[in-house]
Design a protein around this motif. Structure first.
Motif, short mmCIF file in Angstrom:
data_model
loop_
_atom_site.label_atom_id
_atom_site.label_comp_id
_atom_site.label_asym_id
_atom_site.label_seq_id
_atom_site.Cartn_x
_atom_site.Cartn_y
_atom_site.Cartn_z
N ARG A 136 0.75 -1.47 0.16
CA ARG A 136 -0.18 -0.29 0.32
C ARG A 136 1.01 0.78 -0.28
N ARG A 137 0.44 2.45 -0.25
CA ARG A 137 1.21 3.85 -0.71
C ARG A 137 1.42 3.80 1.09
N LEU A 138 2.63 4.46 1.43
CA LEU A 138 2.69 5.31 2.58
C LEU A 138 1.74 5.69 3.30
N ALA A 139 0.79 7.06 2.91
CA ALA A 139 -0.36 7.77 3.13
C ALA A 139 -1.18 6.54 4.20
N GLU A 140 -1.57 5.19 2.94
CA GLU A 140 -2.27 4.40 3.65
C GLU A 140 -1.96 3.48 4.14
N ARG A 141 -0.73 3.79 4.45
CA ARG A 141 0.03 3.02 4.87
C ARG A 141 -0.17 2.67 7.02
N VAL A 142 0.03 4.20 6.52
CA VAL A 142 0.62 4.93 8.31
C VAL A 142 -1.46 5.22 9.18
N ARG A 143 -2.38 5.30 8.09
CA ARG A 143 -3.17 5.14 8.50
C ARG A 143 -4.63 4.28 9.02
N MET A 144 -3.44 3.01 8.47
CA MET A 144 -3.69 1.92 8.74
C MET A 144 -3.41 0.74 9.47
N ALA A 145 -1.78 1.56 9.97
CA ALA A 145 -0.78 1.07 11.09
C ALA A 145 -1.63 0.26 11.54
N HIS A 146 -2.72 1.20 12.53
CA HIS A 146 -3.52 0.77 14.20
C HIS A 146 -3.80 -0.06 14.00
N SER A 147 -4.77 -0.91 12.75
CA SER A 147 -5.54 -1.63 12.45
C SER A 147 -5.43 -3.18 12.02
N ALA A 148 -4.21 -2.98 11.07
CA ALA A 148 -3.62 -4.13 10.92
C ALA A 148 -2.73 -4.30 11.93
N LEU A 149 -1.86 -3.84 12.09
CA LEU A 149 -0.62 -4.12 12.66
C LEU A 149 -0.89 -4.83 14.55
N ALA A 190 -1.68 10.56 11.34
CA ALA A 190 -1.37 9.56 12.24
C ALA A 190 -1.41 10.06 13.44
N VAL A 191 -0.07 10.79 14.10
CA VAL A 191 -0.25 10.57 15.41
C VAL A 191 -0.95 11.96 16.30
N LEU A 192 -1.09 12.87 15.64
CA LEU A 192 -1.64 13.85 15.90
C LEU A 192 -3.00 14.09 15.86
N THR A 193 -3.79 13.63 14.46
CA THR A 193 -5.51 13.07 14.94
C THR A 193 -5.57 12.08 15.78
N GLU A 194 -4.56 11.85 16.51
CA GLU A 194 -5.45 10.59 18.17
C GLU A 194 -5.27 11.45 18.56
N LEU A 195 -4.98 12.60 19.02
CA LEU A 195 -5.49 13.59 20.34
C LEU A 195 -6.72 13.68 20.54
N LEU A 298 10.39 11.65 19.55
CA LEU A 298 11.17 12.01 17.75
C LEU A 298 10.73 10.80 17.29
N MET A 299 10.08 11.66 16.27
CA MET A 299 9.43 10.78 15.11
C MET A 299 10.80 10.70 13.61
N SER A 344 12.78 6.83 26.75
CA SER A 344 11.56 5.79 27.40
C SER A 344 10.58 5.26 27.77
N GLU A 345 10.85 5.06 25.59
CA GLU A 345 10.36 4.40 25.25
C GLU A 345 9.65 4.24 23.59
N ILE A 346 9.80 2.92 23.43
CA ILE A 346 9.46 2.97 21.99
C ILE A 346 8.31 2.34 21.14
N ARG A 347 8.06 3.37 19.82
CA ARG A 347 6.50 3.20 19.56
C ARG A 347 6.28 2.92 18.10
N ARG A 348 5.82 2.55 17.15
CA ARG A 348 5.29 2.83 16.20
C ARG A 348 4.13 3.33 16.21
N VAL A 349 4.41 4.20 14.87
CA VAL A 349 3.87 5.48 14.92
C VAL A 349 2.34 5.87 15.13
N ASP A 350 1.37 3.99 14.63
CA ASP A 350 0.13 4.19 14.90
C ASP A 350 0.10 4.20 16.33
N GLU A 351 1.04 4.03 17.27
CA GLU A 351 0.88 4.06 19.06
C GLU A 351 1.15 5.11 19.62
#
Length: 361
Positions: A136-149, A190-195, A298-299, A344-351
């Motif tokens: 998938r394209r990058l933007a779609e991958r980032v947006r879908m990562a939360h459920s898929a991963l 992906a991060v800021l829309t979760e806040l 840091l991203m 302090s922790e390492i997280r995937r972008v969807d997390e």
């Protein structure tokens, strides 16, 4: 050898870019004059990286990029103008799947190409090392990562990510400081829309961008985020419920005025390589806010901006999150933070958005 496809409708631009990379000695180069010709070359040449002009007759750069990401995914660096229209188109390209962009020199191209050369070579070399998933394209991958991963991946075993404790006892004066560079715009989406709208801390973002890009970038984020998003162009009071985007080509500095935290636009400091500088933002915040009330994130990004300051922040009692190598387009900045044992922790972008919500709830 790095296989490079240069796509531009200008014969002069093709020639000048070709000379830049031919002088490097380790590039195999092909050229295309428009989007349709580019797609044929991508299929036959199988380039490691593509430089792609946005404005071309017939199939323009955005339509061509969309087809590349769907049919022959490979790293693409956009070549765009620094106008506001160019900024909007470039941001759209980054969300379709482009890895990075370079700005065309203003005025006579032949006179400005020498100034452009080091940047375009560095970005193309970096892009050639990026792996683009075929699925998938990058933007779609980032947006879908939360459920898929979450459905397909076991719990992370990264440093400190599996034993994070409950929310910390932050004071109301806390801040979230986010730094990003290459690959940052869709990751920040992906991060800021979760806040949520009632997120209790102001969020300050230093995304490496030119000044003509950060205004359109802020407006785009404001349309998709629950929080209010603004570009900092003057001294601005920091308030909960707001995201503040540092103006490009400058630095953002946190200070206190009459007991109130404010963000100020400062001329870019030449002692820092990248701007807006993440390191300078974090260091200025630590002078006015207790480290224990700061969260640094840091991203994705090339280089090491923000790594030392956030490692120091953690050492002084602050909390830091590094984006994982799994989702970062370029694991330069967050990777250096991890190397310095400053995460302090390492997280995937969807997390990351969920982590921030949990941390300061």
């Amino acid at each position: 050898m790095i296989r490079l496809l240069i796509v531009d409708d200008s014969a002069l631009m093709r020639k000048l870019l070709g000379q830049i990379f031919d002088n490097e000695g380790d590039f195999e180069i092909e050229f295309a004059r428009d989007g349709e010709e580019a797609l044929k070359h991508v299929q036959s040449f199988r380039p490691d990286v593509v430089t792609l002009d946005i404005q071309m007759p017939g199939m323009d750069g955005l339509a061509c990029l969309d087809q590349i990401m769907l049919e022959y995914p490979c790293p693409v660096v956009m070549v765009s103008s620094l106008t506001e229209e160019g900024a909007e188109e470039t941001l759209a390209a980054l969300n379709i799947g482009a890895v990075d962009y370079v700005a065309k020199p203003g005025g006579a191209i032949s006179l400005g190409i020498d100034e452009l050369a080091p940047s375009v070579v560095e970005k193309v070399r970096m892009a050639a090392a990026v792996r683009i998933r075929r699925s998938r394209r990058l933007a779609e991958r980032v947006r879908m990562a939360h459920s898929a991963l979450r459905l397909t991946s076991p719990p992370s075993s990264d440093q400190s990510s599996s034993n994070r404790g409950p929310a910390r006892n932050f004071r109301p004066t806390g801040l979230v400081l986010i730094g990003a560079s290459t690959g940052g715009p869709p990751a920040l989406d992906a991060v800021l829309t979760e806040l949520p709208a009632d997120f209790p801390f102001p969020v300050i973002v230093a995304q490496h961008m030119p000044s003509t890009f950060t205004g359109p970038f802020s407006r785009r984020l404001d349309n998709i985020c629950a929080l209010t998003v603004t570009e900092v162009t003057q001294q601005t009071k920091l308030e909960a419920g707001h995201i503040y985007i540092a103006k490009g080509d400058t630095d953002i500095v946190i200070s206190s005025r009459a007991g109130t935290l404010v963000a100020t636009v400062a001329p870019s400091d030449p002692s820092y390589r990248w701007h807006p500088s993440v390191d300078r933002m974090v260091r200025s915040a630590m002078k006015h806010v207790p480290p224990a009330d700061l969260v640094g994130v840091l991203m994705t990004g090339m280089g090491n901006d923000g790594a030392q300051s956030m490692a120091h922040l953690r050492a002084q009692g602050g909390y830091t999150i590094a984006e994982s190598e799994e989702t970062a387009v370029v694991w330069g900045m967050p990777g250096e933070l991890v190397r310095l044992r400053g995460a302090s922790e390492i997280r995937r972008v969807d997390e990351i958005g969920t982590s921030l919500r949990d941390l300061v709830r």
